[in-house]
Motif scaffolding. Sequence first.
Motif, PDB file in Angstrom:
ATOM      1  N   LEU A 140       0.837  -1.210   0.000  1.00  0.00           N
ATOM      2  CA  LEU A 140       0.000   0.000   0.000  1.00  0.00           C
ATOM      3  C   LEU A 140       0.874   1.263   0.000  1.00  0.00           C
ATOM      4  O   LEU A 140       0.624   2.212  -0.735  1.00  0.00           O
ATOM      5  N   MET A 141       1.927   1.233   0.828  1.00  0.00           N
ATOM      6  CA  MET A 141       2.860   2.364   0.879  1.00  0.00           C
ATOM      7  C   MET A 141       3.500   2.592  -0.485  1.00  0.00           C
ATOM      8  O   MET A 141       3.648   3.723  -0.962  1.00  0.00           O
ATOM      9  N   PHE A 142       3.869   1.481  -1.117  1.00  0.00           N
ATOM     10  CA  PHE A 142       4.519   1.562  -2.425  1.00  0.00           C
ATOM     11  C   PHE A 142       3.545   2.141  -3.459  1.00  0.00           C
ATOM     12  O   PHE A 142       3.911   3.009  -4.258  1.00  0.00           O
ATOM     13  N   ALA A 143       2.287   1.679  -3.407  1.00  0.00           N
ATOM     14  CA  ALA A 143       1.283   2.171  -4.364  1.00  0.00           C
ATOM     15  C   ALA A 143       1.085   3.681  -4.202  1.00  0.00           C
ATOM     16  O   ALA A 143       1.033   4.421  -5.193  1.00  0.00           O
ATOM     17  N   VAL A 144       0.992   4.123  -2.949  1.00  0.00           N
ATOM     18  CA  VAL A 144       0.811   5.564  -2.682  1.00  0.00           C
ATOM     19  C   VAL A 144       1.998   6.360  -3.239  1.00  0.00           C
ATOM     20  O   VAL A 144       1.826   7.348  -3.963  1.00  0.00           O
ATOM     21  N   SER A 145       3.197   5.891  -2.935  1.00  0.00           N
ATOM     22  CA  SER A 145       4.373   6.677  -3.329  1.00  0.00           C
ATOM     23  C   SER A 145       4.598   6.623  -4.846  1.00  0.00           C
ATOM     24  O   SER A 145       5.014   7.608  -5.446  1.00  0.00           O
ATOM     25  N   VAL A 146       4.292   5.487  -5.472  1.00  0.00           N
ATOM     26  CA  VAL A 146       4.422   5.391  -6.933  1.00  0.00           C
ATOM     27  C   VAL A 146       3.449   6.354  -7.609  1.00  0.00           C
ATOM     28  O   VAL A 146       3.801   7.055  -8.569  1.00  0.00           O
ATOM     29  N   ALA A 147       2.231   6.384  -7.100  1.00  0.00           N
ATOM     30  CA  ALA A 147       1.220   7.276  -7.680  1.00  0.00           C
ATOM     31  C   ALA A 147       1.669   8.737  -7.560  1.00  0.00           C
ATOM     32  O   ALA A 147       1.588   9.503  -8.527  1.00  0.00           O
ATOM     33  N   ILE A 148       2.182   9.096  -6.373  1.00  0.00           N
ATOM     34  CA  ILE A 148       2.670  10.477  -6.179  1.00  0.00           C
ATOM     35  C   ILE A 148       3.854  10.736  -7.124  1.00  0.00           C
ATOM     36  O   ILE A 148       3.905  11.745  -7.824  1.00  0.00           O
ATOM     37  N   GLY A 149       4.777   9.787  -7.137  1.00  0.00           N
ATOM     38  CA  GLY A 149       5.996   9.959  -7.950  1.00  0.00           C
ATOM     39  C   GLY A 149       5.694  10.101  -9.426  1.00  0.00           C
ATOM     40  O   GLY A 149       6.217  11.004 -10.088  1.00  0.00           O
ATOM     41  N   PHE A 150       4.833   9.245  -9.959  1.00  0.00           N
ATOM     42  CA  PHE A 150       4.538   9.289 -11.397  1.00  0.00           C
ATOM     43  C   PHE A 150       3.793  10.569 -11.757  1.00  0.00           C
ATOM     44  O   PHE A 150       4.096  11.219 -12.763  1.00  0.00           O
ATOM     45  N   MET A 151       2.823  10.931 -10.904  1.00  0.00           N
ATOM     46  CA  MET A 151       2.041  12.139 -11.188  1.00  0.00           C
ATOM     47  C   MET A 151       2.962  13.369 -11.224  1.00  0.00           C
ATOM     48  O   MET A 151       2.900  14.170 -12.158  1.00  0.00           O
ATOM     49  N   LEU A 152       3.822  13.478 -10.217  1.00  0.00           N
ATOM     50  CA  LEU A 152       4.711  14.645 -10.172  1.00  0.00           C
ATOM     51  C   LEU A 152       5.696  14.652 -11.340  1.00  0.00           C
ATOM     52  O   LEU A 152       6.011  15.710 -11.887  1.00  0.00           O
ATOM     53  N   SER A 153       6.153  13.481 -11.750  1.00  0.00           N
ATOM     54  CA  SER A 153       7.136  13.425 -12.842  1.00  0.00           C
ATOM     55  C   SER A 153       6.550  13.915 -14.151  1.00  0.00           C
ATOM     56  O   SER A 153       7.235  14.503 -14.973  1.00  0.00           O
ATOM     57  N   THR A 154       5.249  13.696 -14.357  1.00  0.00           N
ATOM     58  CA  THR A 154       4.661  14.121 -15.629  1.00  0.00           C
ATOM     59  C   THR A 154       4.517  15.640 -15.696  1.00  0.00           C
ATOM     60  O   THR A 154       4.402  16.203 -16.768  1.00  0.00           O
ATOM     61  N   PHE A 155       4.533  16.292 -14.534  1.00  0.00           N
ATOM     62  CA  PHE A 155       4.446  17.753 -14.519  1.00  0.00           C
ATOM     63  C   PHE A 155       5.841  18.394 -14.519  1.00  0.00           C
ATOM     64  O   PHE A 155       5.985  19.562 -14.856  1.00  0.00           O
ATOM     65  N   SER A 156       6.826  17.622 -14.128  1.00  0.00           N
ATOM     66  CA  SER A 156       8.151  18.194 -13.908  1.00  0.00           C
ATOM     67  C   SER A 156       8.867  18.549 -15.205  1.00  0.00           C
ATOM     68  O   SER A 156       8.825  17.809 -16.175  1.00  0.00           O
ATOM     69  N   SER A 157       9.524  19.701 -15.196  1.00  0.00           N
ATOM     70  CA  SER A 157      10.323  20.055 -16.369  1.00  0.00           C
ATOM     71  C   SER A 157      11.754  20.403 -15.970  1.00  0.00           C
ATOM     72  O   SER A 157      12.539  20.835 -16.778  1.00  0.00           O
ATOM     73  N   ASP A 158      12.077  20.189 -14.711  1.00  0.00           N
ATOM     74  CA  ASP A 158      13.413  20.546 -14.231  1.00  0.00           C
ATOM     75  C   ASP A 158      13.938  19.431 -13.335  1.00  0.00           C
ATOM     76  O   ASP A 158      13.388  19.176 -12.261  1.00  0.00           O
ATOM     77  N   VAL A 159      14.988  18.781 -13.805  1.00  0.00           N
ATOM     78  CA  VAL A 159      15.469  17.599 -13.099  1.00  0.00           C
ATOM     79  C   VAL A 159      16.133  17.955 -11.757  1.00  0.00           C
ATOM     80  O   VAL A 159      16.052  17.177 -10.800  1.00  0.00           O
ATOM     81  N   VAL A 160      16.742  19.128 -11.667  1.00  0.00           N
ATOM     82  CA  VAL A 160      17.396  19.523 -10.412  1.00  0.00           C
ATOM     83  C   VAL A 160      16.341  19.657  -9.310  1.00  0.00           C
ATOM     84  O   VAL A 160      16.488  19.144  -8.199  1.00  0.00           O
TER      85      VAL A 160
END
Lengths: 247, 303
Positions: A140-160
């Motif tokens: 469950l922890m992994f599912a929550v963090s993966v969902a957060i991680g993937f969602m944020l990555s699609t918005f991100s334009s700056d790797v730093v």
Amino acid sequence: MKRSKLSQILAGVLVNAIYEMKNYPIVLISTIISPLSLLLVITFVSSGALFGTAIEGGLIMIFFSSGIALQSDLSHLKNDFKLQDMIVSSPTSSRLYMGGMALAEIVYSVPALVILIVLAGIYLHPSLLQIAILSIVLLLMFAVSVAIGFMLSTFSSDVVQSYAFSRLLSLLFATLPPVYYPITYVPSPFNYLAYLSPTTYAAEIMHSATGYLNISTNMLILDWVVLLVVCAVILFIAIRKTRWREV
Amino acid sequence: MGKLECKEITKVYQDHRKALDNVSFSVETKGIFGLIGRNGAGKTTLIRILSTELEPTSGTASIDGLDVLSQADMLREKIAIVPQEARAIRWMTPKQTVMSYLLWRGYHYKQANQLALESLKKLKIDQYANILNTRLSGGTKRKVLIATVTASEADIIFLDEPTTGLDPISRRELWDILRELGKDRFIFLTTHYLEEAEQLADHIGILQEGKLVSIGTLSELRGSSRYQYSIKLPPKAQVPLLKDSEVTTSKSGHTQIMTNEAEAFRLARLFSEQGVKFSITPVTLDDIFFHIVGQKVREENEA
């Protein structure tokens, strides 16, 4: 052409974990350092008394940080190598791409996981029921963090910024909350602040399941409900808000 | 034969910047199509819309009858792209790079392995198959990326400025590869190297500030241009009275006269009689491009 979904998932695992581990073996050591160093600190400071909870904390940290790391890794691959642009214009779906990449984060943590699982086997002697409870909570922890991680990555334009944000999220949700030790060690009013993190509920369930924390049945039910609701809400938001094709 | 069709494509980004303005055109999906334009003309935006990465604000586009919005999943089965600024992942080798892309396209492991080696061999970089990408030259890294998409079954390939930043020799090597590719697949290429489009493209489109200002084969572009010939004179040469021509003088003092066929031959006779050294050539894509873009700038200034 009949396309193999297994291959599409395997591609993510190879690119985001296996190839890097194979071509740069030094990363194997770095994956172990974070969870195990905190485990050692907690164990030494408590004179060994909190070794069991620290093992569980290490597992929570690995699963949560792995999902959050997805954010910076995907952002790196998307912004620096334009990999995601190539994949969007291919027969791979966003779910298979995310699935492969998420699995890669766990594969990347295998060295630390093996050590913690061996330690848990030796020290905690968990029953099948306890193994089931710990596994469900960690997934469950992994599912929550993966969902957060993937969602944020699609918005991100700056790797730093992505890497900085990943570290911040890991610190806020996997290091500061009482996951390596029982929440009873946190003085009031900080214990209330700890309940802002879903990892606190996960840790309470795990510590309680292995006998390191005594909480009422009502409190245990509340922990499960909060964990499941947080997971469902974050997955729902991620599915709705994630951008695969840009607008 | 299929077609790539754009109908009134407009793209306005969230910061209100208009990248494409009512772009409409149609080309057959065979050979090489070159889209040229200055930096910021909208080339990358258009290629990203056509390759299903980006949604247009309005308008529609289809490739071989498949709509880029409503039938994107079906279209993605037959397209592949090497985006602008794409780089070979540094912790991987060329073979791993090509293989992983093929796996993402759903190939089985053994098949991906075999196709990756064949593709690297075809691009003459198989000797680097197991060397880390980070140790390769810029040209070889670019070839690795081309190898990833050409190893696949995709028969429509988008390449966004594939030779930018390469040295002249590497660029020409890539041109040979792209010429070969264009024989059995459709290549949609963007570039700001006019010579590249002139050398490679069967059809050329010119984008200027989000608008498609001209499209056709090189000879069609020449035909549609007001001027068909370019005459170059050395410094200090006397320029006679001209009809329907445009004269520009470079900093070095060389004069270029762009003019129509009749005037070009009149001038050639005149210069020959006067013993003036000169060269006469059909207008190049450079001439057409600079004329179109320059005219547009002049019109805007006048407005």
